[in-house]
Write an enzyme that holds these catalytic residues in place. Structure first.
Site, PDB file in Angstrom:
ATOM      1  N   LYS A 148      -2.395  -1.975  -3.240  1.00 62.44           N
ATOM      2  CA  LYS A 148      -3.464  -1.144  -2.658  1.00 62.44           C
ATOM      3  C   LYS A 148      -3.077   0.326  -2.803  1.00 62.44           C
ATOM      4  O   LYS A 148      -2.428   0.903  -1.920  1.00 62.44           O
ATOM      5  CB  LYS A 148      -3.670  -1.516  -1.182  1.00 62.44           C
ATOM      6  CG  LYS A 148      -4.645  -0.605  -0.457  1.00 62.44           C
ATOM      7  CD  LYS A 148      -5.056  -1.187   0.884  1.00 62.44           C
ATOM      8  CE  LYS A 148      -5.891  -0.199   1.668  1.00 62.44           C
ATOM      9  NZ  LYS A 148      -6.640  -0.787   2.756  1.00 62.44           N
ATOM     10  N   GLU A 195       0.822  -1.221   0.000  1.00 62.29           N
ATOM     11  CA  GLU A 195       0.000   0.000   0.000  1.00 62.29           C
ATOM     12  C   GLU A 195       0.851   1.264   0.000  1.00 62.29           C
ATOM     13  O   GLU A 195       1.249   1.759   1.057  1.00 62.29           O
ATOM     14  CB  GLU A 195      -0.949   0.018   1.212  1.00 62.29           C
ATOM     15  CG  GLU A 195      -1.805   1.285   1.246  1.00 62.29           C
ATOM     16  CD  GLU A 195      -2.786   1.347   2.423  1.00 62.29           C
ATOM     17  OE1 GLU A 195      -2.782   0.440   3.263  1.00 62.29           O
ATOM     18  OE2 GLU A 195      -3.541   2.327   2.484  1.00 62.29           O
TER      19      GLU A 195
HETATM   20  P1  13P Z   1      -9.406   4.235   3.860  1.00 60.13           P
HETATM   21  O1  13P Z   1     -10.231   3.448   2.854  1.00 60.13           O
HETATM   22  O2  13P Z   1     -10.221   4.858   4.933  1.00 60.13           O
HETATM   23  O3  13P Z   1      -8.442   5.159   3.172  1.00 60.13           O
HETATM   24  O4  13P Z   1      -8.527   3.171   4.641  1.00 60.13           O
HETATM   25  C1  13P Z   1      -7.892   2.194   3.926  1.00 60.13           C
HETATM   26  C2  13P Z   1      -6.675   1.793   4.630  1.00 60.13           C
HETATM   27  O5  13P Z   1      -6.495   0.646   4.943  1.00 60.13           O
HETATM   28  C3  13P Z   1      -5.655   2.814   4.939  1.00 60.13           C
HETATM   29  O6  13P Z   1      -4.474   2.186   5.307  1.00 60.13           O
END
Ligand code: 13P
Length: 347
Positions: A221, A179
């Site tokens: 992600k 991510e």
């Molecule tokens: P949000 O969808 O609220 O951005 O959170 C996703 C997430 O896992 C952030 O690390």
């Protein structure tokens, strides 16, 4: 095919199965406390568990939720009936996952930028998490846009850490969710978002390849390419979908099985609309899915507001957001769905 490779590709396939996506319920205690405080609910181990258990036990959740990312505290908790949370999720058809980074910390020499920490002892922690039932993990790097940002050093430090994390996960047969979040807070234009997201993803994939990460055994992600929330020109849903897909076609290798977007502070409706528009365009080698935190939880959290009596309303609000995003996975979300309750569609 080796057992490890097999485990990773199977988990990837299940996480990005058609019509489904991931619930990110891995807020750290600090973040969860802020969310509960805003509703006047005291944040305790018990109240955090009550809300999360309510989400996980929503009838039919697994129709649209393939997996749930947990925080360390929740992974170790037991539900009201004594079942461990990971076992409860698995029994209900959802894969348990775990956030393994320890947060974004100020990066030395780069004012206003951060590097995500948590590599020390990660091999041992992954071993324990796997024994506790986690089949996938998450690590979030945070990149911001502004004067001189993102800097080369922030991009390379975060990409390096993400790749080291991903390699350690794969060694432990735990699927890594990679991510790199470029924040959309600020007045920047959508062109600047696109440029910074491209630089970020190029740095990340460069490191992933250098460190031998199996692309078929991971999930990306990322953020969507949006206008900064404070920008005077807000791009349309179609423009966001087209720019995001065009960028991903340039930089994300076809071997990656799925892209599960974060919601990043978008409204619930826009998070669904953008995902749906991308799936309607289609023609890409990866599944386009969601891994939403706020866009799945804000509505049920406010419906619940700490009151046991509101549990059914909160579960209904969660089922509704899960359904909207499940439909978005198929390019079939529309505003009309916002007025439809799940039981009217699930027969
Ligand atoms: P949000 O969808 O609220 O951005 O959170 C996703 C997430 O896992 C952030 O690390």
């Amino acid at each position: 095919m080796s057992d490890t490779r097999n485990a990773l590709t199977t988990t990837a396939r299940e996480l990005v199965a058609p019509g489904k996506g991931i619930l990110a319920a891995d807020e750290s205690t600090g973040t969860m406390t802020k969310r509960l405080d805003a509703l006047g609910v005291e944040s305790t181990e018990e109240s955090r568990l009550r809300f999360r258990e309510l989400l996980f036990t929503t009838a039919g959740a697994a129709r649209h939720i393939s997996g749930v990312i947990l925080y360390d505290e929740t992974l170790r908790q037991r539900a009201s009936d004594g079942t461990r949370i990971p076992a409860l999720l698995a029994r209900r058809g959802m894969i348990p996952g775990i956030k393994v980074d320890t947060g974004a910390k100020p990066l030395a020499g780069a004012a206003g930028e951060t590097v995500t920490e948590g590599l020390d002892g990660l091999r041992e922690r992954l071993e324990e998490y796997r024994e506790l039932g986690a089949r996938f993990a998450k690590w979030r790097a945070v990149i911001s846009i502004g004067e001189g940002r993102p800097s080369r050093s922030a991009l390379s430090a975060n990409a390096h850490a993400l790749a080291r994390y991903a390699a350690l996960c794969q060694e432990a047969a735990v699927l890594p969710i990679v991510e790199p979040e470029v924040l959309m807070d600020g007045e920047h234009t959508i062109e600047q978002s696109e440029e910074s997201t491209e630089a970020t993803l190029r740095a990340v994939f460069g490191e992933l390849l250098d460190q031998g990460v199996l692309l078929e055994g991971m999930v990306l992600k990322p953020n969507m390419v949006l206008s900064g929330y404070g920008c005077s020109r807000q791009a349309s849903v179609e423009e966001v979908a087209e720019r995001t897909l065009a960028l991903f076609r340039r930089v994300v290798p076809a071997e990656v099985p799925g892209i599960t977007f974060l919601s990043g502070g978008q409204s619930d409706e826009l998070a669904s609309a953008h995902l749906s528009a991308m799936n309607a365009i289609g023609g890409v080698p990866w599944e386009l899915s969601f891994s939403y935190g706020r866009a799945l939880q804000a509505a049920p959290l406010s419906a619940w507001s700490g009151q046991e009596d509101n549990s059914a309303a909160a579960q209904s609000a969660f089922a509704h957001r899960a359904l909207c995003n499940g439909e978005a996975r198929r390019g079939r979300y529309s505003e009309a769905l916002e007025d439809t309750r799940p039981h009217e569609l699930i027969s």
